[in-house]
Write a protein that holds these residues in place. Sequence first.
Motif, PDB file in Angstrom:
ATOM      1  N   PRO A  31       0.821  -1.211   0.000  1.00 29.67           N
ATOM      2  CA  PRO A  31       0.000   0.000   0.000  1.00 29.67           C
ATOM      3  C   PRO A  31       0.862   1.270   0.000  1.00 29.67           C
ATOM      4  O   PRO A  31       2.060   1.218   0.243  1.00 29.67           O
ATOM      5  CB  PRO A  31      -0.797  -0.117   1.299  1.00 29.67           C
ATOM      6  N   ALA A  32       0.205   2.380  -0.262  1.00 34.14           N
ATOM      7  CA  ALA A  32       0.888   3.677  -0.212  1.00 34.14           C
ATOM      8  C   ALA A  32       1.441   3.889   1.197  1.00 34.14           C
ATOM      9  O   ALA A  32       0.897   3.391   2.177  1.00 34.14           O
ATOM     10  CB  ALA A  32      -0.076   4.794  -0.580  1.00 34.14           C
ATOM     11  N   PRO A  43       3.788   5.769  -3.592  1.00 33.68           N
ATOM     12  CA  PRO A  43       2.496   5.279  -4.092  1.00 33.68           C
ATOM     13  C   PRO A  43       2.346   3.778  -3.841  1.00 33.68           C
ATOM     14  O   PRO A  43       3.326   3.094  -3.557  1.00 33.68           O
ATOM     15  CB  PRO A  43       2.579   5.576  -5.586  1.00 33.68           C
ATOM     16  N   PRO A  44       1.120   3.282  -3.978  1.00 35.02           N
ATOM     17  CA  PRO A  44       0.965   1.825  -3.915  1.00 35.02           C
ATOM     18  C   PRO A  44       1.845   1.187  -4.984  1.00 35.02           C
ATOM     19  O   PRO A  44       2.105   1.795  -6.025  1.00 35.02           O
ATOM     20  CB  PRO A  44      -0.513   1.599  -4.237  1.00 35.02           C
ATOM     21  N   ASP A 118      14.712  -2.313  -7.919  1.00 34.27           N
ATOM     22  CA  ASP A 118      15.016  -0.935  -8.293  1.00 34.27           C
ATOM     23  C   ASP A 118      13.875  -0.048  -7.791  1.00 34.27           C
ATOM     24  O   ASP A 118      12.707  -0.294  -8.103  1.00 34.27           O
ATOM     25  CB  ASP A 118      15.150  -0.823  -9.812  1.00 34.27           C
ATOM     26  N   LYS A 119      14.186   0.969  -7.034  1.00 38.88           N
ATOM     27  CA  LYS A 119      13.173   1.834  -6.419  1.00 38.88           C
ATOM     28  C   LYS A 119      12.448   2.719  -7.434  1.00 38.88           C
ATOM     29  O   LYS A 119      11.402   3.280  -7.144  1.00 38.88           O
ATOM     30  CB  LYS A 119      13.816   2.732  -5.349  1.00 38.88           C
ATOM     31  N   ASN A 120      12.994   2.862  -8.629  1.00 37.88           N
ATOM     32  CA  ASN A 120      12.392   3.751  -9.624  1.00 37.88           C
ATOM     33  C   ASN A 120      11.387   3.065 -10.533  1.00 37.88           C
ATOM     34  O   ASN A 120      10.783   3.719 -11.377  1.00 37.88           O
ATOM     35  CB  ASN A 120      13.501   4.381 -10.492  1.00 37.88           C
ATOM     36  N   THR A 125       0.563  -1.286 -12.252  1.00 37.14           N
ATOM     37  CA  THR A 125       0.170  -0.418 -13.368  1.00 37.14           C
ATOM     38  C   THR A 125      -0.940   0.565 -12.994  1.00 37.14           C
ATOM     39  O   THR A 125      -1.107   1.570 -13.667  1.00 37.14           O
ATOM     40  CB  THR A 125      -0.271  -1.258 -14.582  1.00 37.14           C
ATOM     41  N   ASP A 126      -1.683   0.295 -11.928  1.00 45.47           N
ATOM     42  CA  ASP A 126      -2.728   1.218 -11.498  1.00 45.47           C
ATOM     43  C   ASP A 126      -2.181   2.454 -10.789  1.00 45.47           C
ATOM     44  O   ASP A 126      -2.918   3.408 -10.557  1.00 45.47           O
ATOM     45  CB  ASP A 126      -3.728   0.513 -10.566  1.00 45.47           C
TER      46      ASP A 126
END
Length: 127
Positions: A31-32, A43-44, A118-120, A125-126
Amino acid sequence: MDIAKHISDLLFEHDCVVVPAFGGFVANYAPAAVHPILHTFDPPSKKIVFNKNLQNNDGLLADSICRIKKINFQEASKIIASFVENAQKEIAKGGKLIIEKWCVLFTDAEENWQCEQDKNTNYLTDS
């Protein structure tokens, strides 16, 4: 063919991608979250973990390679086996397999395989 990139692409659509004789990459919903010190939001997302015990070929990866390269299942399996052999050698000699823009696979102090994502890249996709 870049199998690592192909696995990464499949993780956007699927929650698990098994690499036969290697292990499975499992995507779990996260979750976020709010970072309490930096006061930023995450974000989530899907967090990717590696499970070495997932060894059986579910056919997802090979079938996808077959469709993209227009080859048969046996040829796709050979491509995957070559990737597995090279990945295992890389981890054995250096302890880490760096897959650009996706993850770093390594063994921890107890010889368990880990996947540092990788954190990026957000596989949800939502989001």
